[in-house]
Design a protein around this motif. Sequence first.
Motif, PDB file in Angstrom:
ATOM      1  N   GLU A 125       0.904  -1.294   0.105  1.00  0.00           N
ATOM      2  CA  GLU A 125      -0.058  -0.075  -0.167  1.00  0.00           C
ATOM      3  C   GLU A 125       0.772   1.270   0.115  1.00  0.00           C
ATOM      4  O   GLU A 125       0.441   2.207  -0.689  1.00  0.00           O
ATOM      5  CB  GLU A 125      -0.943   0.012   1.318  1.00  0.00           C
ATOM      6  N   ARG A 126       1.800   1.329   0.771  1.00  0.00           N
ATOM      7  CA  ARG A 126       2.806   2.545   0.452  1.00  0.00           C
ATOM      8  C   ARG A 126       3.538   2.544  -0.541  1.00  0.00           C
ATOM      9  O   ARG A 126       3.628   3.809  -1.285  1.00  0.00           O
ATOM     10  CB  ARG A 126       3.869   2.152   1.646  1.00  0.00           C
ATOM     11  N   LEU A 127       3.603   1.445  -1.373  1.00  0.00           N
ATOM     12  CA  LEU A 127       4.359   1.690  -2.684  1.00  0.00           C
ATOM     13  C   LEU A 127       3.373   2.063  -3.439  1.00  0.00           C
ATOM     14  O   LEU A 127       3.465   3.113  -4.524  1.00  0.00           O
ATOM     15  CB  LEU A 127       5.000   0.405  -3.149  1.00  0.00           C
ATOM     16  N   ALA A 128       1.931   1.773  -3.540  1.00  0.00           N
ATOM     17  CA  ALA A 128       0.991   2.338  -4.518  1.00  0.00           C
ATOM     18  C   ALA A 128       0.624   3.407  -4.181  1.00  0.00           C
ATOM     19  O   ALA A 128       0.090   4.388  -5.135  1.00  0.00           O
ATOM     20  CB  ALA A 128      -0.273   1.278  -3.997  1.00  0.00           C
ATOM     21  N   THR A 129       1.073   4.386  -3.113  1.00  0.00           N
ATOM     22  CA  THR A 129       0.667   5.827  -2.937  1.00  0.00           C
ATOM     23  C   THR A 129       1.707   6.413  -3.172  1.00  0.00           C
ATOM     24  O   THR A 129       1.693   7.839  -2.873  1.00  0.00           O
ATOM     25  CB  THR A 129       0.235   5.961  -1.374  1.00  0.00           C
ATOM     26  N   LEU A 130       3.096   6.055  -3.610  1.00  0.00           N
ATOM     27  CA  LEU A 130       4.317   6.761  -3.955  1.00  0.00           C
ATOM     28  C   LEU A 130       3.912   7.717  -5.408  1.00  0.00           C
ATOM     29  O   LEU A 130       4.612   8.736  -5.706  1.00  0.00           O
ATOM     30  CB  LEU A 130       5.624   5.979  -4.197  1.00  0.00           C
ATOM     31  N   ILE A 131       2.864   7.305  -6.427  1.00  0.00           N
ATOM     32  CA  ILE A 131       2.665   7.737  -7.498  1.00  0.00           C
ATOM     33  C   ILE A 131       2.330   9.204  -7.283  1.00  0.00           C
ATOM     34  O   ILE A 131       1.272   9.455  -6.555  1.00  0.00           O
ATOM     35  CB  ILE A 131       1.785   6.861  -8.321  1.00  0.00           C
ATOM     36  N   THR A 132       2.613  10.227  -8.096  1.00  0.00           N
ATOM     37  CA  THR A 132       2.203  11.467  -8.228  1.00  0.00           C
ATOM     38  C   THR A 132       1.771  11.874  -9.713  1.00  0.00           C
ATOM     39  O   THR A 132       2.045  11.067 -10.468  1.00  0.00           O
ATOM     40  CB  THR A 132       3.450  12.564  -7.617  1.00  0.00           C
ATOM     41  N   ASN A 133       1.402  12.888  -9.634  1.00  0.00           N
ATOM     42  CA  ASN A 133       0.725  13.504 -10.919  1.00  0.00           C
ATOM     43  C   ASN A 133       2.131  13.854 -12.073  1.00  0.00           C
ATOM     44  O   ASN A 133       2.081  13.489 -13.186  1.00  0.00           O
ATOM     45  CB  ASN A 133       0.002  14.913 -11.015  1.00  0.00           C
ATOM     46  N   THR A 134       3.133  14.312 -11.354  1.00  0.00           N
ATOM     47  CA  THR A 134       4.366  14.489 -11.857  1.00  0.00           C
ATOM     48  C   THR A 134       4.947  12.975 -12.598  1.00  0.00           C
ATOM     49  O   THR A 134       5.598  12.834 -13.620  1.00  0.00           O
ATOM     50  CB  THR A 134       5.383  15.392 -11.003  1.00  0.00           C
ATOM     51  N   ALA A 135       4.904  12.117 -11.643  1.00  0.00           N
ATOM     52  CA  ALA A 135       5.508  10.747 -11.948  1.00  0.00           C
ATOM     53  C   ALA A 135       4.724  10.128 -13.210  1.00  0.00           C
ATOM     54  O   ALA A 135       5.285   9.587 -14.013  1.00  0.00           O
ATOM     55  CB  ALA A 135       5.626   9.917 -10.697  1.00  0.00           C
ATOM     56  N   LEU A 136       3.318  10.394 -13.055  1.00  0.00           N
ATOM     57  CA  LEU A 136       2.551   9.903 -14.266  1.00  0.00           C
ATOM     58  C   LEU A 136       2.822  10.740 -15.499  1.00  0.00           C
ATOM     59  O   LEU A 136       2.948   9.821 -16.641  1.00  0.00           O
ATOM     60  CB  LEU A 136       0.951  10.081 -13.762  1.00  0.00           C
ATOM     61  N   ARG A 137       3.126  11.843 -15.340  1.00  0.00           N
ATOM     62  CA  ARG A 137       3.529  12.693 -16.879  1.00  0.00           C
ATOM     63  C   ARG A 137       4.717  12.216 -17.446  1.00  0.00           C
ATOM     64  O   ARG A 137       4.876  11.909 -18.540  1.00  0.00           O
ATOM     65  CB  ARG A 137       3.513  14.083 -16.496  1.00  0.00           C
ATOM     66  N   VAL A 138       5.595  11.929 -16.639  1.00  0.00           N
ATOM     67  CA  VAL A 138       7.005  11.289 -16.946  1.00  0.00           C
ATOM     68  C   VAL A 138       6.626   9.751 -17.533  1.00  0.00           C
ATOM     69  O   VAL A 138       7.287   9.524 -18.526  1.00  0.00           O
ATOM     70  CB  VAL A 138       7.945  11.290 -15.675  1.00  0.00           C
ATOM     71  N   PHE A 139       6.044   9.205 -16.887  1.00  0.00           N
ATOM     72  CA  PHE A 139       5.553   7.720 -17.211  1.00  0.00           C
ATOM     73  C   PHE A 139       4.988   7.775 -18.790  1.00  0.00           C
ATOM     74  O   PHE A 139       5.185   6.787 -19.449  1.00  0.00           O
ATOM     75  CB  PHE A 139       5.024   7.008 -16.004  1.00  0.00           C
ATOM     76  N   GLU A 140       4.035   8.832 -18.850  1.00  0.00           N
ATOM     77  CA  GLU A 140       3.381   8.619 -19.837  1.00  0.00           C
ATOM     78  C   GLU A 140       4.337   8.682 -21.083  1.00  0.00           C
ATOM     79  O   GLU A 140       4.199   8.295 -22.330  1.00  0.00           O
ATOM     80  CB  GLU A 140       2.445   9.920 -19.828  1.00  0.00           C
ATOM     81  N   GLN A 141       5.352   9.763 -21.050  1.00  0.00           N
ATOM     82  CA  GLN A 141       6.350   9.931 -22.140  1.00  0.00           C
ATOM     83  C   GLN A 141       7.229   8.939 -22.379  1.00  0.00           C
ATOM     84  O   GLN A 141       7.476   8.657 -23.527  1.00  0.00           O
ATOM     85  CB  GLN A 141       7.251  11.181 -21.527  1.00  0.00           C
ATOM     86  N   LEU A 142       7.569   8.151 -21.224  1.00  0.00           N
ATOM     87  CA  LEU A 142       8.254   6.778 -21.634  1.00  0.00           C
ATOM     88  C   LEU A 142       7.729   5.916 -22.010  1.00  0.00           C
ATOM     89  O   LEU A 142       8.113   5.191 -22.700  1.00  0.00           O
ATOM     90  CB  LEU A 142       8.943   6.487 -20.105  1.00  0.00           C
ATOM     91  N   THR A 143       6.555   5.890 -21.597  1.00  0.00           N
ATOM     92  CA  THR A 143       5.461   4.659 -22.511  1.00  0.00           C
ATOM     93  C   THR A 143       5.339   5.111 -23.944  1.00  0.00           C
ATOM     94  O   THR A 143       5.282   4.159 -24.750  1.00  0.00           O
ATOM     95  CB  THR A 143       4.178   4.263 -21.772  1.00  0.00           C
ATOM     96  N   THR A 144       5.195   6.310 -24.302  1.00  0.00           N
ATOM     97  CA  THR A 144       5.060   6.961 -25.514  1.00  0.00           C
ATOM     98  C   THR A 144       6.242   6.412 -26.511  1.00  0.00           C
ATOM     99  O   THR A 144       6.200   6.004 -27.652  1.00  0.00           O
ATOM    100  CB  THR A 144       4.773   8.188 -25.694  1.00  0.00           C
ATOM    101  N   LEU A 145       7.423   6.860 -25.914  1.00  0.00           N
ATOM    102  CA  LEU A 145       8.517   6.250 -26.563  1.00  0.00           C
ATOM    103  C   LEU A 145       8.704   4.698 -26.652  1.00  0.00           C
ATOM    104  O   LEU A 145       9.282   4.386 -27.646  1.00  0.00           O
ATOM    105  CB  LEU A 145       9.773   6.664 -25.606  1.00  0.00           C
ATOM    106  N   ALA A 146       8.329   4.183 -25.575  1.00  0.00           N
ATOM    107  CA  ALA A 146       8.300   2.506 -26.011  1.00  0.00           C
ATOM    108  C   ALA A 146       7.527   2.181 -26.947  1.00  0.00           C
ATOM    109  O   ALA A 146       7.780   1.045 -27.623  1.00  0.00           O
ATOM    110  CB  ALA A 146       7.958   2.053 -24.607  1.00  0.00           C
ATOM    111  N   ARG A 147       6.265   2.686 -27.183  1.00  0.00           N
ATOM    112  CA  ARG A 147       5.241   2.395 -28.344  1.00  0.00           C
ATOM    113  C   ARG A 147       6.142   2.841 -29.676  1.00  0.00           C
ATOM    114  O   ARG A 147       5.862   1.947 -30.644  1.00  0.00           O
ATOM    115  CB  ARG A 147       4.059   2.901 -28.164  1.00  0.00           C
ATOM    116  N   THR A 148       6.681   3.892 -29.614  1.00  0.00           N
ATOM    117  CA  THR A 148       7.025   4.509 -30.882  1.00  0.00           C
ATOM    118  C   THR A 148       8.496   4.035 -31.338  1.00  0.00           C
ATOM    119  O   THR A 148       8.984   4.170 -32.604  1.00  0.00           O
ATOM    120  CB  THR A 148       7.055   6.014 -30.963  1.00  0.00           C
ATOM    121  N   CYS A 149       9.120   3.747 -30.288  1.00  0.00           N
ATOM    122  CA  CYS A 149      10.576   3.266 -30.814  1.00  0.00           C
ATOM    123  C   CYS A 149      10.901   1.781 -30.552  1.00  0.00           C
ATOM    124  O   CYS A 149      11.921   1.360 -30.059  1.00  0.00           O
ATOM    125  CB  CYS A 149      11.476   3.999 -29.662  1.00  0.00           C
ATOM    126  N   ALA A 150       9.958   0.858 -30.698  1.00  0.00           N
ATOM    127  CA  ALA A 150      10.010  -0.393 -30.615  1.00  0.00           C
ATOM    128  C   ALA A 150      10.748  -0.911 -29.095  1.00  0.00           C
ATOM    129  O   ALA A 150      11.598  -1.706 -29.068  1.00  0.00           O
ATOM    130  CB  ALA A 150      10.625  -1.095 -31.819  1.00  0.00           C
TER     131      ALA A 150
END
Length: 278
Positions: free
Chosen positions: A91-116
Amino acid sequence: MGAVTLAKASFMALDRIERERPRSRSGGPNPTRAHVHPNSRKAGTFEDDFFYSYAKGEPDRLYKQAAELLKRKNAVRRVARAEGRQLTEDERLATLITNTALRVFEQLTTLARTCAGKVFPTWEWIEAAAGVSRASVGRALAALARMGLLDKQRRCVPIDPPADRPKARNAQTSNVYRMRFPNRLARFLPRFLRPVPLPDDVVQREADRIEEIEAMRLWRSPRQVVAEEIEDDGLRRVLDSLAIAIEKQESQKNGQPLLDSYVLGADGVGLVGQRSNA
């Protein structure tokens, strides 16, 4: 005022010198003055084994799971507070995520999709793409790695020693990243976002396969162990020569072979066929 002995004066002088001497961050000397983080690996030597080959739609699914986790983290806190207990480790690990972390994660997953799946952006690129500061990028990456959503590996590249660092041989370059969603956090997601559990026979077959591999690894020769587990080239050469010496010494402990066992006979090979009582 008491007299100061010669020994005490010497200790005072040494202590003053130690306080005035500049120290490196780790407390030890850094003669090379190389700006390379610890645990860095040489670029171009490990990336093929590090990067994931994502299935179609998997990067988007990872982002949706992280976004849903962000929505539910306050509910996790409320449940623990209502039950009058502290948060568990998951539960403590699940609550570590923040809005900024999600925005960074979104950019990384976008690169993973577009760059194989080959994701190695610089911090400057993440700052510009996510619209956050450099300090926020560092905190977001640290939080994602601690949660298990992100694996990262620092990299370095060989360089010609500059004038101000004559002993430097490597310089830091961009990190490499791979994304995943650990099972320990999946239970906080709604059912439609949880991974489908594997059948029992598949789980058992995988456990048997891992057990067989571990049993096979016990019979590796010293040279095989060095080749598979040692990454540093210099250390590998030293240990490989030591492994060769160990194997040579161990081979001499075996008993003498039967010299007649390779002699071809009329009725068979070796001792069989040479003598009736063989």
